[in-house]
Design a protein around this motif. Structure first.
Motif, PDB file in Angstrom:
ATOM      1  N   LEU A   1      10.927 -17.846  11.796  1.00 21.44           N
ATOM      2  CA  LEU A   1      10.305 -17.945  10.473  1.00 21.44           C
ATOM      3  C   LEU A   1       9.270 -16.838  10.287  1.00 21.44           C
ATOM      4  CD1 LEU A   1       9.731 -19.693   7.824  1.00 21.44           C
ATOM      5  CD2 LEU A   1       7.832 -20.628   9.134  1.00 21.44           C
ATOM      6  N   ILE A   2       8.433 -16.620  11.280  1.00 20.13           N
ATOM      7  CA  ILE A   2       7.397 -15.586  11.183  1.00 20.13           C
ATOM      8  C   ILE A   2       8.033 -14.210  11.010  1.00 20.13           C
ATOM      9  CG2 ILE A   2       5.548 -14.420  12.442  1.00 20.13           C
ATOM     10  CD1 ILE A   2       5.014 -17.189  13.787  1.00 20.13           C
ATOM     11  N   GLN A   3       9.072 -13.925  11.795  1.00 17.41           N
ATOM     12  CA  GLN A   3       9.734 -12.622  11.704  1.00 17.41           C
ATOM     13  C   GLN A   3      10.403 -12.434  10.350  1.00 17.41           C
ATOM     14  OE1 GLN A   3      12.175 -13.314  15.089  1.00 17.41           O
ATOM     15  NE2 GLN A   3      10.904 -12.124  16.476  1.00 17.41           N
ATOM     16  N   LEU A   4      10.968 -13.516   9.794  1.00 15.80           N
ATOM     17  CA  LEU A   4      11.705 -13.413   8.530  1.00 15.80           C
ATOM     18  C   LEU A   4      10.769 -13.247   7.345  1.00 15.80           C
ATOM     19  CD1 LEU A   4      14.562 -13.616   7.253  1.00 15.80           C
ATOM     20  CD2 LEU A   4      14.138 -16.067   6.987  1.00 15.80           C
ATOM     21  N   ARG A   5       9.617 -13.911   7.369  1.00 12.47           N
ATOM     22  CA  ARG A   5       8.755 -13.948   6.182  1.00 12.47           C
ATOM     23  C   ARG A   5       7.572 -12.981   6.253  1.00 12.47           C
ATOM     24  NH1 ARG A   5       8.494 -20.321   4.366  1.00 12.47           N
ATOM     25  NH2 ARG A   5      10.733 -20.739   4.587  1.00 12.47           N
ATOM     26  N   THR A   6       7.477 -12.221   7.328  1.00 14.67           N
ATOM     27  CA  THR A   6       6.384 -11.253   7.450  1.00 14.67           C
ATOM     28  C   THR A   6       6.853  -9.896   6.944  1.00 14.67           C
ATOM     29  OG1 THR A   6       5.507 -12.394   9.391  1.00 14.67           O
ATOM     30  CG2 THR A   6       4.824 -10.121   9.068  1.00 14.67           C
ATOM     31  N   PRO A   7       6.053  -9.193   6.120  1.00 12.94           N
ATOM     32  CA  PRO A   7       6.448  -7.856   5.664  1.00 12.94           C
ATOM     33  C   PRO A   7       6.684  -6.922   6.854  1.00 12.94           C
ATOM     34  CG  PRO A   7       4.530  -8.643   4.453  1.00 12.94           C
ATOM     35  CD  PRO A   7       4.760  -9.615   5.565  1.00 12.94           C
ATOM     36  N   PRO A   8       7.772  -6.141   6.846  1.00 14.14           N
ATOM     37  CA  PRO A   8       8.069  -5.249   7.979  1.00 14.14           C
ATOM     38  C   PRO A   8       6.914  -4.329   8.336  1.00 14.14           C
ATOM     39  CG  PRO A   8       9.946  -5.353   6.492  1.00 14.14           C
ATOM     40  CD  PRO A   8       8.827  -6.087   5.813  1.00 14.14           C
ATOM     41  N   SER A   9       6.154  -3.871   7.347  1.00 19.18           N
ATOM     42  CA  SER A   9       5.073  -2.921   7.614  1.00 19.18           C
ATOM     43  C   SER A   9       3.955  -3.519   8.451  1.00 19.18           C
ATOM     44  CB  SER A   9       4.500  -2.403   6.290  1.00 19.18           C
ATOM     45  OG  SER A   9       4.001  -3.482   5.515  1.00 19.18           O
ATOM     46  N   HIS A  10       3.873  -4.878   8.501  1.00 20.34           N
ATOM     47  CA  HIS A  10       2.788  -5.529   9.238  1.00 20.34           C
ATOM     48  C   HIS A  10       3.310  -6.441  10.345  1.00 20.34           C
ATOM     49  CE1 HIS A  10       0.989  -4.518   5.285  1.00 20.34           C
ATOM     50  NE2 HIS A  10      -0.115  -4.325   5.976  1.00 20.34           N
ATOM     51  N   ARG A  11       4.615  -6.390  10.597  1.00 19.07           N
ATOM     52  CA  ARG A  11       5.215  -7.404  11.469  1.00 19.07           C
ATOM     53  C   ARG A  11       4.624  -7.373  12.870  1.00 19.07           C
ATOM     54  NH1 ARG A  11      10.717  -6.477  10.619  1.00 19.07           N
ATOM     55  NH2 ARG A  11      10.772  -7.952   8.900  1.00 19.07           N
ATOM     56  N   ALA A  12       4.506  -6.190  13.473  1.00 18.93           N
ATOM     57  CA  ALA A  12       3.993  -6.120  14.843  1.00 18.93           C
ATOM     58  C   ALA A  12       2.547  -6.589  14.908  1.00 18.93           C
ATOM     59  CB  ALA A  12       4.117  -4.693  15.384  1.00 18.93           C
ATOM     60  N   ARG A  13       1.762  -6.257  13.871  1.00 17.90           N
ATOM     61  CA  ARG A  13       0.364  -6.689  13.885  1.00 17.90           C
ATOM     62  C   ARG A  13       0.241  -8.201  13.697  1.00 17.90           C
ATOM     63  NH1 ARG A  13      -1.711  -2.203   9.789  1.00 17.90           N
ATOM     64  NH2 ARG A  13       0.551  -1.932   9.586  1.00 17.90           N
ATOM     65  N   ILE A  14       1.167  -8.793  12.917  1.00 21.89           N
ATOM     66  CA  ILE A  14       1.171 -10.251  12.792  1.00 21.89           C
ATOM     67  C   ILE A  14       1.538 -10.874  14.136  1.00 21.89           C
ATOM     68  CG2 ILE A  14       2.311 -12.217  11.710  1.00 21.89           C
ATOM     69  CD1 ILE A  14       0.344 -10.793   9.885  1.00 21.89           C
ATOM     70  N   MET A  15       2.522 -10.279  14.836  1.00 20.18           N
ATOM     71  CA  MET A  15       2.881 -10.803  16.150  1.00 20.18           C
ATOM     72  C   MET A  15       1.738 -10.596  17.147  1.00 20.18           C
ATOM     73  SD  MET A  15       5.621 -12.165  15.335  1.00 20.18           S
ATOM     74  CE  MET A  15       5.737 -12.976  16.922  1.00 20.18           C
ATOM     75  N   ALA A  16       0.956  -9.533  16.961  1.00 19.92           N
ATOM     76  CA  ALA A  16      -0.237  -9.350  17.792  1.00 19.92           C
ATOM     77  C   ALA A  16      -1.250 -10.454  17.513  1.00 19.92           C
ATOM     78  CB  ALA A  16      -0.859  -7.978  17.527  1.00 19.92           C
TER      79      ALA A  16
END
Length: 632
Positions: free
Chosen positions: A364-379
């Motif tokens: 869900l997090i990977q699908l709904r997070t904007p690609p430009s911020h995905r790694a930082r959200i996972m951080a």
């Protein structure tokens, strides 16, 4: 990237594709090496050494806390690096670092330098901190939505199989003759092998190469958490995953002490507990794709939480009053005691449900997070995970200091999990609603969806469907990978259970225009605002549930939603007429519970999206009628 769109029969087919296989084996070997090293070190200080400054019962907690400390300190920086740099290049550099750390750890094992090994635990935590955001940002860049749950399931399964093998290898090697030397050679060898597999990871371009790195970990950590908080469903999913790690860390960190003090087993018994736990979570992770029908199905999350608590409670009951033994039991002697099989079953099943709990949240997090911020959200996710795991270690230490036994600690965490899960699911009702939709579409009906790929993964769309029963909206929730806002008859909100559910789903109440013009206009105004925000809206244009099983004329209100560029998707629910929730009993529903048996076949036909121009209620009705009579 065309390969990423190819259909595959199941998640295992990804292992035959370069976009996934080298990455999978790289993360597999990294996770295995982490645990080979950590478990060998834990067993060494628990069984083989006596250090006054590192008590045996605290060794697992200290090692676990040291390993996750870098996640707090450096996750923010690693998230920025993963967004700024090419992911395949960054993963290779992380593997180079692992080789250096394992060389130092090998010297620490051979010379029994415990402070050096503690430093290497911290450095391997740094290695995992750097790899984590890259790992989870890599998957959605290479896999499509239908592959994402299966890909995450494979990664979770692989991680815990690697944990299993790493712990078994670490436990067996350190307990053998010349164990320290063998552990040193094995850890260095696995690190080198991981570097070789990383070499084959395909080019994965940077998402934001112009990003300026903020090297201040504290301000960047705060910025990442605020960034995640902008999407509440994502942020609360991060909290849910972090709680899972809090829960899991209590068990993983205490397995050596649990095996020795409670089960009174030797090192092999401690390894067996980790084997069983890893098999359980790997199995649960793989089941996610099957149960979710290759979509991101967060309805599995409440099911996982329920199982985690139930089997953790039973683990306490199974282990709290085991008879004392004269000496530590060997693996064979341990397995010869019938009561121990219940302990193993509880561990396996609570881990299986933890797999069902975690995989959909990651997807869900990977699908709904904007690609430009995905790694930082996972951080940000790693930061929260680390904080929760550190809190887990500190709380466990405090409870031990207060006199709790290990089984009592397991019971306390099981009860806390029930409370936390209930809070999260009420705070984020989408999880609870999807769980009910999952139960209805899997356990009450055999629900088959045709052409579900026509439901868009992004952007606004109007879903137009026939109205057959009181559970139509719940079944449509089960069919969509995204939340849907429903226009619902205002009278349904007065029903005791369904009204509460639809309020949780943020359904929009609507009344007939002649009955209440203000509510009618307000409903369409709110629906247009939802579409403007890029979300899905569903309307039942018949204006009410059919009383004779026939498709009724479509009312004109649907025309108020049509807008330029917004696709209209016709849909038809099949075979619901005659069910308990339909109005077959002289216009009444929910009168005869056994009118239709469990597992009755129900279908949903999804039509091709149409442009708003030229549509009319009559044309939309014709399209839904055509779908209604198509074979399911």
């Amino acid at each position: 990237m065309s390969e990423a769109r190819h259909a595959h029969s199941n998640q295992f087919a990804l292992l035959g594709q370069r976009r996934f296989a080298p990455f999978f084996w790289t993360q597999f070997l990294g996770a295995g090496n982490d645990n080979l090293f950590k478990f060998a070190f834990t067993v060494m200080v628990t069984y083989q050494l006596q250090l006054p400054w590192l008590p045996r019962e605290q060794a697992g907690l200290v090692i676990g806390a040291l390993f996750i400390l870098p996640f707090v300190l450096f996750s923010a920086t690693s998230g920025q690096l993963a967004d700024k740099l090419d992911k395949h290049w960054l993963m290779r550099q992380v593997k180079n670092l692992e080789i250096g750390i394992m060389a130092l750890a090998g010297w620490g094992f051979i010379t029994t330098q415990v402070p050096v090994l503690l430093a290497c635990v911290f450095l391997m935590g740094l290695h995992s901190t750097l790899f984590g955001p890259v790992k989870f940002a890599y998957l959605p860049q290479q896999l499509n939505e239908q592959e994402l749950t299966g890909g995450n399931g494979m990664v979770e399964m692989g991680t815990f199989v690697a944990i299993l093998l790493g712990n078994v290898a670490g436990g067996l090697l350190i307990a053998s003759e010349n164990g320290a030397r063998l552990v040193a050679l094995a850890a260095l060898g696995v690190a080198v092998l991981g570097r070789l597999t990383a070499q084959a990871i395909p080019l994965t371009p940077a998402i934001d190469p112009g990003l300026r790195i903020n090297w201040n970990p504290f301000s960047e950590t705060w910025r990442n958490l605020r960034l995640a908080h902008q999407q509440l469903a994502v942020f609360r999913s991060l909290l849910g995953i972090s709680w899972m790690w809090f829960f899991g860390a209590v068990f993983l960190a205490n397995f050596p002490a649990f095996a020795r003090q409670v089960l009174q087993g030797n090192e092999q018994v401690a390894s067996l507990l980790l084997v069983v736990f890893s098999i359980g979570i790997g199995t649960g992770s793989l089941l996610c794709e099957v149960l979710s029908r290759r979509h991101v199905e967060i309805g599995l999350v409440p099911l996982g939480a329920i199982g985690m608590s139930l089997f953790a409670i039973d683990l306490y009951l199974a282990s709290a009053h085991l008879p004392a033994q004269a000496a530590l039991l060997s693996l064979g002697s341990f397995l010869a005691v019938a009561a121990h099989w219940r302990v193993l079953a509880d561990l396996c099943l609570l881990a299986l449900f933890a797999g069902l709990y975690s995989v959909p949240m990651y997807a869900l997090i990977q699908l709904r997070t904007p690609p430009s911020h995905r790694a930082r959200i996972m951080a940000a996710n790693n930061i929260l995970n680390a904080l929760f795991m550190i809190a887990s270690s500190l709380l466990a230490g405090m409870l031990f200091g207060a006199g709790l036994t290990i089984p009592q600690l397991f019971l306390a965490v099981a009860l806390a999990n029930a409370v936390v899960a209930a809070y999260i699911f009420l705070l984020v009702p989408e999880y609870l609603l999807r769980f009910l939709a999952f139960v209805l579409s899997r356990l009450v009906y055999r629900f088959r969806i045709v052409n579900d790929e026509q439901i868009p993964l992004q952007g606004p769309a109007i879903l137009v469907c026939n109205h057959v029963s009181f559970v139509d909206a719940i079944l449509l929730m089960a069919a969509s990978p995204r939340p849907i806002r429903f226009l619902m008859d205002h009278r349904i909100f007065r029903m005791p259970v369904l009204g509460w559910l639809f309020r949780l789903a943020k359904a929009i109440p609507i009344a007939p225009q002649k009955e209440n013009p203000a509510v009618y206009e307000a409903a369409f105004a709110e629906a247009r605002a939802v579409l403007a925000e890029g979300e899905l809206v569903c309307i039942f244009p018949e204006g009410g549930i059919t009383r004779d099983g026939q498709l009724q004329p479509f009312k004109g209100g649907v025309m108020k939603l049509l807008g330029e560029g917004i696709p209209v998707i016709p849909m038809a629910l099949q075979n619901l007429w005659g069910s308990y929730f339909s109005r077959i009993e002289q216009g009444q529903a929910m009168v005869k519970p056994l009118r239709r048996g469990l597992f009755s076949r129900v279908g949903l036909q999804v039509g091709t999206p149409a442009k708003a121009e030229g549509l009319s209620p009559e044309l939309l009705r014709e399209q839904v009628a055509t779908l209604l009579h198509m074979p399911g």
